[in-house]
Write an enzyme that holds these catalytic residues in place. Structure first.
Site, short mmCIF file in Angstrom:
data_model
loop_
_atom_site.label_atom_id
_atom_site.label_comp_id
_atom_site.label_asym_id
_atom_site.label_seq_id
_atom_site.Cartn_x
_atom_site.Cartn_y
_atom_site.Cartn_z
N LYS A 92 0.84 -1.22 0.00
CA LYS A 92 0.00 0.00 0.00
C LYS A 92 0.86 1.25 0.00
O LYS A 92 0.64 2.16 -0.79
CB LYS A 92 -0.87 0.01 1.26
N THR B 260 3.96 1.46 -0.90
CA THR B 260 4.71 1.48 -2.15
C THR B 260 3.84 2.07 -3.27
O THR B 260 4.30 2.94 -4.03
CB THR B 260 5.15 0.04 -2.51
N ARG C 77 1.84 7.36 7.31
CA ARG C 77 2.10 7.14 8.74
C ARG C 77 3.59 6.98 9.01
O ARG C 77 4.35 6.59 8.15
CB ARG C 77 1.37 5.88 9.21
N LYS D 260 7.39 -7.41 9.20
CA LYS D 260 6.77 -6.83 8.02
C LYS D 260 7.69 -5.88 7.24
O LYS D 260 7.60 -5.76 6.05
CB LYS D 260 5.48 -6.10 8.42
N ALA E 49 -3.63 -0.21 12.31
CA ALA E 49 -5.06 -0.24 11.96
C ALA E 49 -5.79 -1.43 12.56
O ALA E 49 -7.01 -1.45 12.57
CB ALA E 49 -5.22 -0.24 10.45
N PHE F 238 -3.53 -1.62 6.87
CA PHE F 238 -4.07 -2.96 6.62
C PHE F 238 -5.19 -2.93 5.57
O PHE F 238 -5.18 -2.08 4.68
CB PHE F 238 -4.51 -3.64 7.92
N PHE G 92 4.03 -7.87 -9.04
CA PHE G 92 5.24 -8.55 -8.56
C PHE G 92 5.88 -9.27 -9.75
O PHE G 92 5.16 -9.66 -10.68
CB PHE G 92 4.88 -9.55 -7.45
N TRP H 183 6.99 -0.51 -8.06
CA TRP H 183 8.14 -1.07 -7.34
C TRP H 183 9.35 -1.14 -8.28
O TRP H 183 10.45 -0.75 -7.92
CB TRP H 183 7.75 -2.45 -6.80
P1 ADP Z 1 1.92 -2.12 3.05
O1 ADP Z 1 1.91 -0.63 2.99
O2 ADP Z 1 0.76 -2.75 2.35
O3 ADP Z 1 2.13 -2.67 4.40
P2 ADP Z 1 4.54 -1.82 1.87
O4 ADP Z 1 4.34 -0.86 0.76
O5 ADP Z 1 5.15 -1.32 3.13
O6 ADP Z 1 3.20 -2.59 2.19
O7 ADP Z 1 5.41 -3.02 1.29
C1 ADP Z 1 5.76 -4.13 2.09
C2 ADP Z 1 7.04 -4.76 1.53
O8 ADP Z 1 6.75 -5.34 0.26
C3 ADP Z 1 8.17 -3.77 1.29
O9 ADP Z 1 9.36 -4.35 1.77
C4 ADP Z 1 8.24 -3.60 -0.20
O10 ADP Z 1 9.56 -3.41 -0.67
C5 ADP Z 1 7.70 -4.91 -0.71
N1 ADP Z 1 6.99 -4.73 -1.98
C6 ADP Z 1 5.96 -3.90 -2.20
N2 ADP Z 1 5.55 -3.97 -3.48
C7 ADP Z 1 6.36 -4.87 -4.09
C8 ADP Z 1 6.45 -5.39 -5.41
N3 ADP Z 1 5.61 -5.00 -6.36
N4 ADP Z 1 7.42 -6.31 -5.68
C9 ADP Z 1 8.26 -6.71 -4.71
N5 ADP Z 1 8.23 -6.28 -3.44
C10 ADP Z 1 7.29 -5.37 -3.12
#
Ligand code: ADP
Length: 557
Positions: A73, A75, A96, A107, A275, A303, A383, A411
């Site tokens: 999210k 990202t 946040r 996480k 959340a 979440f 991904f 990403w």
């Molecule tokens: P959320 O906000 O949903 O908790 P984040 O954006 O913090 O998720 O991402 C969680 C983890 O997943 C991070 O370490 C990020 O680098 C990884 N990540 C997010 N999107 C991708 C993607 N498309 N491919 C690979 N890793 C990803």
């Protein structure tokens, strides 16, 4: 390259002084209080001036029920902000602040990933501008003042067994969940049971996030109920006469922090309640400021949409005074396959059946968000393991519901990876439609809870433990029934059972307890076995981290 390697390369060569980023949104050095070169807080006079400005458009980014790794999210929010700015839309992001609990645990941080990150990544994920430490200190100062009150004769007649104000730590530390304090004789305090929560679950975090200025912060702090007397009367911070001291400790923490994305999009990072156990949104002040500074403010709620977004709509927007103009739901092929029954270890293998089966989770979140009356778009966070067949199937399934979905590779590519989504979002922002809240806050507490359970979660009924029934009586006696509801529930399922994936229906929710939070202005409803002090996993992320002799950090994701 890992997230931290990408961020560090950017920080060395491309990251701008924060004064330059501020300039792009009309702020001068006088508006800023600098914390090094790349971080700044906004001053009180600036915040006051910006509060008067006409707000831009508001976009809420939320998601489906996540896998334990998170679904990207942050990202997507960051990449989408960069995409909007590639289209010259003047987007400002509000996010946040990370908690050290998930950073050390499992996480990861909260600064995005790949080529969609905010920098300086290490600072933001660690001590940042000290807001979390200030909050921890303020919560624990109040706890110390309460215990001192007992020690010094207990003039307020506080029942030590009914103190509801817990101590906090911004670390997952399960061994502090239940403690006994004050042992050691007459000079070492009054013995009593005490609990520790993680800082981001504390009411003071919610108070900080829902206050638009110091005046409001003090009013909310003074209303906090810290426990009850022997004759069951609530005791507030105002009764203890320490409102000023607690507010003083938060003087700087109340100001939003300005940083930048890898592509220099201005980003306000401020306040970080989880959340699942709290209300899950960055501060009202940060969102309000982003709305004042940008034509489009992008913000996320934690979440899945059942938790963060519901609370954003029903708790945060009435305080913010602005409702979202559009909602973006982040979905991933892998999380939908997980929701469709594919084991966590096999999520990189193509499985169209599991995807189809898990789609019902996204469908439910789409319907839930459409209920609020504003346009909903789906961002498929791509991904490398996603196959074209899976992406096509997902886009088609959304189109069959009349919802636009876009495979977005923020990403891998940053903002360039989300241009079609950004264009569709800009078009959606002008669509007509009235915002509709989920429930009337003036309805009885049980009605409000049932509405959330039936309409958002898909459940049938709610049962209340004895403790929850007693809490309801206290709430009624004190006239606190009119407050909105902040559900504490697992993030993995729409129900209160983390193993019930997909879109379960007909289930009964179990309410263990209801905690009135009079400073925050909501009732926390504890369901299932959700905990306000998490634990660390068998192999915590901390085991990968290091710092070189030159002070360069590695292994922070
Ligand atoms: P959320 O906000 O949903 O908790 P984040 O954006 O913090 O998720 O991402 C969680 C983890 O997943 C991070 O370490 C990020 O680098 C990884 N990540 C997010 N999107 C991708 C993607 N498309 N491919 C690979 N890793 C990803």
């Amino acid at each position: 390259m890992s997230d931290i390697e990408i961020a560090q390369a950017n920080e060395r060569t491309e990251m701008l002084p924060i004064t330059k980023v501020a300039e792009t949104i009309g702020l001068t050095p006088d508006d800023l209080e600098l914390y090094g070169k790349a971080k700044a807080k906004l001053s009180y006079p600036t915040l006051k001036r910006l509060a008067e400005k006409k707000p831009g458009k508001l976009v809420l980014v939320t998601s489906i029920n996540p896998t334990p790794a998170g679904e990207g999210k942050s990202t997507v929010t960051i990449g989408l902000g960069d995409a909007l700015n590639l289209r010259h839309q003047n987007a400002v992001i509000a996010l946040r602040e990370p908690s050290l609990g998930p950073v050390m645990g499992m996480k990861g941080g909260a600064t995005g990933g790949g080529y969609s990150q905010v920098v300086p990544m290490e600072d933001i994920n660690l001590h940042f501008t000290g807001d979390m430490h200030a909050l921890t200190t303020a919560v624990d100062t109040l706890a110390a003042l309460i215990d001192n009150h007992l020690q010094q004769g207990n003039a307020l007649n506080i029942d030590p067994r009914r103190i509801t104000w817990n101590r906090v730590l911004d670390i997952n530390d399960r061994s502090l969940r239940h403690t006994v304090i004050g042992v050691g004789g007459a000079t070492s305090g009054v013995p009593r049971e005490n609990s520790f929560d993680i800082t981001v679950a504390s009411e003071l975090m919610a108070v900080l996030c829902l206050s638009k200025n110091m005046h409001e912060l003090k009013a909310r702090i003074s209303n906090i109920v810290i426990g009850f007397t022997y004759d069951r009367k609530p005791v507030t911070v105002a009764d203890l006469e320490v409102t000023g001291a607690i507010a003083m400790l938060l003087k700087d923490a109340l100001k939003p922090n300005l940083v930048q994305t890898l592509a220099h999009t201005p980003t306000l990072i401020h306040g970080g309640p989880f959340a699942n156990i709290a209300h899950g949104c960055n501060s009202v002040l940060a969102t309000q400021t982003a709305l004042a500074l940008g034509n489009i403010a992008l913000t996320e709620a934690g979440f899945g949409a059942d938790l963060g977004a519901e609370k954003f709509m029903d708790i945060k927007t009435p305080v913010l005074g602005k409702t979202p103009d559009a909602v973006v739901i982040v979905a991933t092929v892998r999380a939908l396959k997980y929701n469709g029954g594919q084991p966590l270890k096999e999520l990189t293998t193509e499985n169209l059946d599991a995807l189809k089966n898990g789609f019902k989770n996204l469908k439910k979140h789409i319907e839930n968000m459409q209920r609020y009356g504003r346009p909903v778009l789906v961002a498929i966070n791509q991904f490398v393991s996603d196959t074209q067949a899976e992406l096509d199937a997902l886009i088609k399934a959304c189109a069959d519901l009349g919802v636009q979905a876009f495979a977005s590779d923020v990403w891998g590519q940053g903002g360039k990876g989300a241009l079609p989504l950004a264009d569709a979002l800009v078009a959606a922002l002008d669509q007509p439609g009235e915002f509709k809240p989920l429930y009337d806050v003036n309805k009885p507490v049980k009605d409000k809870i049932l509405t959330i359970v039936q309409k958002i979660y898909g459940g049938a009924d709610v049962v209340y433990d004895h403790k929850a029934e007693l809490a309801l009586k206290t709430i009624a006696q004190n006239g606190w029934d009119h407050l909105p509801i902040c559900m504490a529930k697992t993030q993995y399922s729409l129900s209160d059972d983390p193993k019930a994936l997909g879109a379960p229906t007909g289930f009964t929710m179990h309410v263990r307890d209801i905690q009135p939070k009079l400073g925050a202005g909501f009732l926390v409803v504890l369901t299932g076995s959700v905990l306000t002090m998490p634990g660390l996993p068998k192999r915590p992320a901390a085991m990968n981290m290091d710092v070189s002799d030159d002070g360069v950090i590695s292994g922070l994701f």
